[in-house]
Scaffold this motif. Structure first.
Motif, PDB file in Angstrom:
ATOM      1  N   PHE A  99     -42.579 -10.472 -13.418  1.00  0.00           N
ATOM      2  CA  PHE A  99     -41.979  -9.198 -13.800  1.00  0.00           C
ATOM      3  C   PHE A  99     -41.693  -9.096 -15.298  1.00  0.00           C
ATOM      4  O   PHE A  99     -41.777  -8.040 -15.878  1.00  0.00           O
ATOM      5  CB  PHE A  99     -40.640  -9.025 -13.076  1.00  0.00           C
ATOM      6  CG  PHE A  99     -40.769  -8.424 -11.723  1.00  0.00           C
ATOM      7  CD1 PHE A  99     -41.584  -7.336 -11.508  1.00  0.00           C
ATOM      8  CD2 PHE A  99     -40.054  -8.938 -10.648  1.00  0.00           C
ATOM      9  CE1 PHE A  99     -41.698  -6.765 -10.256  1.00  0.00           C
ATOM     10  CE2 PHE A  99     -40.153  -8.375  -9.397  1.00  0.00           C
ATOM     11  CZ  PHE A  99     -40.975  -7.291  -9.194  1.00  0.00           C
ATOM     12  N   VAL A 138     -44.506  -8.072 -18.773  1.00  0.00           N
ATOM     13  CA  VAL A 138     -45.024  -6.848 -19.377  1.00  0.00           C
ATOM     14  C   VAL A 138     -43.845  -6.065 -19.974  1.00  0.00           C
ATOM     15  O   VAL A 138     -42.696  -6.305 -19.621  1.00  0.00           O
ATOM     16  CB  VAL A 138     -45.777  -5.957 -18.351  1.00  0.00           C
ATOM     17  CG1 VAL A 138     -46.971  -6.673 -17.774  1.00  0.00           C
ATOM     18  CG2 VAL A 138     -44.858  -5.490 -17.237  1.00  0.00           C
ATOM     19  N   ALA A 194     -34.720 -10.429 -21.145  1.00  0.00           N
ATOM     20  CA  ALA A 194     -35.438  -9.909 -22.316  1.00  0.00           C
ATOM     21  C   ALA A 194     -36.943  -9.778 -22.100  1.00  0.00           C
ATOM     22  O   ALA A 194     -37.614  -9.045 -22.831  1.00  0.00           O
ATOM     23  CB  ALA A 194     -35.160 -10.796 -23.529  1.00  0.00           C
ATOM     24  N   PHE A 227     -30.448 -11.081  -6.957  1.00  0.00           N
ATOM     25  CA  PHE A 227     -29.418 -11.627  -7.849  1.00  0.00           C
ATOM     26  C   PHE A 227     -28.521 -10.547  -8.454  1.00  0.00           C
ATOM     27  O   PHE A 227     -27.996 -10.719  -9.543  1.00  0.00           O
ATOM     28  CB  PHE A 227     -30.081 -12.449  -8.968  1.00  0.00           C
ATOM     29  CG  PHE A 227     -30.918 -13.578  -8.450  1.00  0.00           C
ATOM     30  CD1 PHE A 227     -30.323 -14.709  -7.909  1.00  0.00           C
ATOM     31  CD2 PHE A 227     -32.308 -13.494  -8.467  1.00  0.00           C
ATOM     32  CE1 PHE A 227     -31.092 -15.743  -7.404  1.00  0.00           C
ATOM     33  CE2 PHE A 227     -33.083 -14.522  -7.958  1.00  0.00           C
ATOM     34  CZ  PHE A 227     -32.473 -15.647  -7.424  1.00  0.00           C
TER      35      PHE A 227
HETATM   36  C1  LIG Z   1     -38.438  -5.647 -14.968  1.00  0.00           C
HETATM   37  S1  LIG Z   1     -38.300  -6.996 -16.081  1.00  0.00           S
HETATM   38  C2  LIG Z   1     -37.700  -6.209 -17.566  1.00  0.00           C
HETATM   39  C3  LIG Z   1     -38.097  -6.979 -18.792  1.00  0.00           C
HETATM   40  C4  LIG Z   1     -37.714  -6.316 -20.110  1.00  0.00           C
HETATM   41  N1  LIG Z   1     -36.273  -6.157 -20.216  1.00  0.00           N
HETATM   42  C5  LIG Z   1     -38.391  -4.973 -20.238  1.00  0.00           C
HETATM   43  O1  LIG Z   1     -37.723  -3.951 -19.963  1.00  0.00           O
HETATM   44  O2  LIG Z   1     -39.571  -4.941 -20.595  1.00  0.00           O
HETATM   45  C6  LIG Z   1     -36.820  -7.840 -15.507  1.00  0.00           C
HETATM   46  C7  LIG Z   1     -36.428  -9.044 -16.337  1.00  0.00           C
HETATM   47  O3  LIG Z   1     -35.289  -9.671 -15.735  1.00  0.00           O
HETATM   48  C8  LIG Z   1     -35.508 -11.082 -15.676  1.00  0.00           C
HETATM   49  N2  LIG Z   1     -34.795 -11.644 -14.543  1.00  0.00           N
HETATM   50  C9  LIG Z   1     -34.984 -11.402 -13.219  1.00  0.00           C
HETATM   51  N3  LIG Z   1     -34.160 -12.138 -12.459  1.00  0.00           N
HETATM   52  C10 LIG Z   1     -33.417 -12.876 -13.324  1.00  0.00           C
HETATM   53  C11 LIG Z   1     -32.377 -13.842 -13.141  1.00  0.00           C
HETATM   54  N4  LIG Z   1     -31.959 -14.184 -11.934  1.00  0.00           N
HETATM   55  N5  LIG Z   1     -31.831 -14.390 -14.237  1.00  0.00           N
HETATM   56  C12 LIG Z   1     -32.265 -14.016 -15.484  1.00  0.00           C
HETATM   57  N6  LIG Z   1     -33.246 -13.102 -15.723  1.00  0.00           N
HETATM   58  C13 LIG Z   1     -33.820 -12.547 -14.658  1.00  0.00           C
HETATM   59  C14 LIG Z   1     -37.007 -11.200 -15.490  1.00  0.00           C
HETATM   60  O4  LIG Z   1     -37.476 -12.488 -15.831  1.00  0.00           O
HETATM   61  C15 LIG Z   1     -37.511 -10.102 -16.390  1.00  0.00           C
HETATM   62  O5  LIG Z   1     -37.679 -10.523 -17.703  1.00  0.00           O
END
Ligand SMILES: C[S@@+](CC[C@H](N)C(=O)[O-])C[C@H]1O[C@@H](n2cnc3c(N)ncnc32)[C@H](O)[C@@H]1O
Length: 236
Positions: free
Chosen positions: A56, A59, A90, A170
């Motif tokens: 996720f 991108v 991030a 989470f």
């Molecule tokens: C949909 S992506 C959004 C990424 C970025 N902020 C963007 O808008 O392009 C969600 C982000 O949350 C992070 N993420 C998901 N679950 C997580 C967790 N339990 N702890 C830390 N980060 C998490 C993912 O790795 C990912 O980078």
């Protein structure tokens, strides 16, 4: 026309204009390159982001573009120069890069498996271009917060979060993380894309701990931008 229709039309017009401006900030390589990247223009710089396809965070999501655009176009009201800023979730790092180029002291965080690409994008786009060198750190929501981010040394003026709420297990840990990182004066800028009922419920849960204000909305993207601060704080 009744005032609520007028308001809706104005929101739609502003939405369209802002989305067009955001799209105009995106570009792709003119030639096929060995290492593919996506280009963005923010804070007076061309930013090249390497994406991956396996998770996720790999991108750039529309919420990230919204937050970058907001930070740049509201730099007077939300002045982040020399401010301590942490980004959670991030991903590829675009928001952290833009915040860094705008002059903030940034800590970009995500899950361990994301950090390699995050560090690569951040170094590539901020080296020799920034006032404060950004940091990249692991932050898995709700995990080892007292050890890795002790409350006594957390001193964040802003917490940035783009598209961190979706169908993952989470959400409670995410809320705990916001709370843990937040001082009484910390401002959260959180961009949320609404997809499922689960997200509405999270907003309600979030409001139990934080004062939440919608400061911008982009109906065509199903995105809202919120400002939040801790409830019952001693100073604002
Ligand atoms: C949909 S992506 C959004 C990424 C970025 N902020 C963007 O808008 O392009 C969600 C982000 O949350 C992070 N993420 C998901 N679950 C997580 C967790 N339990 N702890 C830390 N980060 C998490 C993912 O790795 C990912 O980078």
């Amino acid at each position: 026309m009744d005032p609520s229709d007028q308001k809706e039309r104005r929101v739609d017009r502003e939405d369209q204009q802002a989305v067009d401006e955001m799209r105009a900030r995106c570009f792709s390589p003119a030639l096929v390159t060995a290492a593919p990247w996506e280009g963005f223009c923010f804070a007076g710089h061309e930013i090249r982001i390497t994406e991956a396809v396996d998770c996720f965070g790999a991108v750039v999501w529309p919420s990230a573009l919204v937050l970058c655009y907001f930070l740049e176009t509201n730099a007077k009201q939300y002045n982040i120069v020399d401010k301590n800023v942490i980004e959670i979730g991030a991903g590829t790092g675009l928001v952290s890069i833009v915040a860094t180029l705008l002059g903030a002291r940034v800590t970009a965080t995500d899950l361990p498996e994301l950090l390699g690409n995050l560090q690569y994008n951040i170094s590539r786009n901020t080296k020799m271009k920034c006032k404060h060198l950004p940091q990249v750190k692991e932050l898995s929501w709700g995990v080892a917060l007292d050890t890795n981010f002790p409350r006594s040394s957390n001193n964040f003026d802003y917490i940035l979060a783009a598209d961190v709420v979706y169908a993952h297990p989470f959400l409670e840990e995410l809320l705990i993380t916001f709370d843990h990182l937040c001082k009484d004066t910390t401002i959260i800028l959180w961009v949320m894309q609404f997809r499922l009922e689960k997200e509405n419920k999270f907003v309600d849960r979030f409001k139990e701990l934080f004062d939440l204000e919608e400061i911008s909305r982009f109906p065509s993207l199903n995105i809202k931008l919120y400002k939040a601060m801790k409830k019952n704080r001693r100073s604002a």
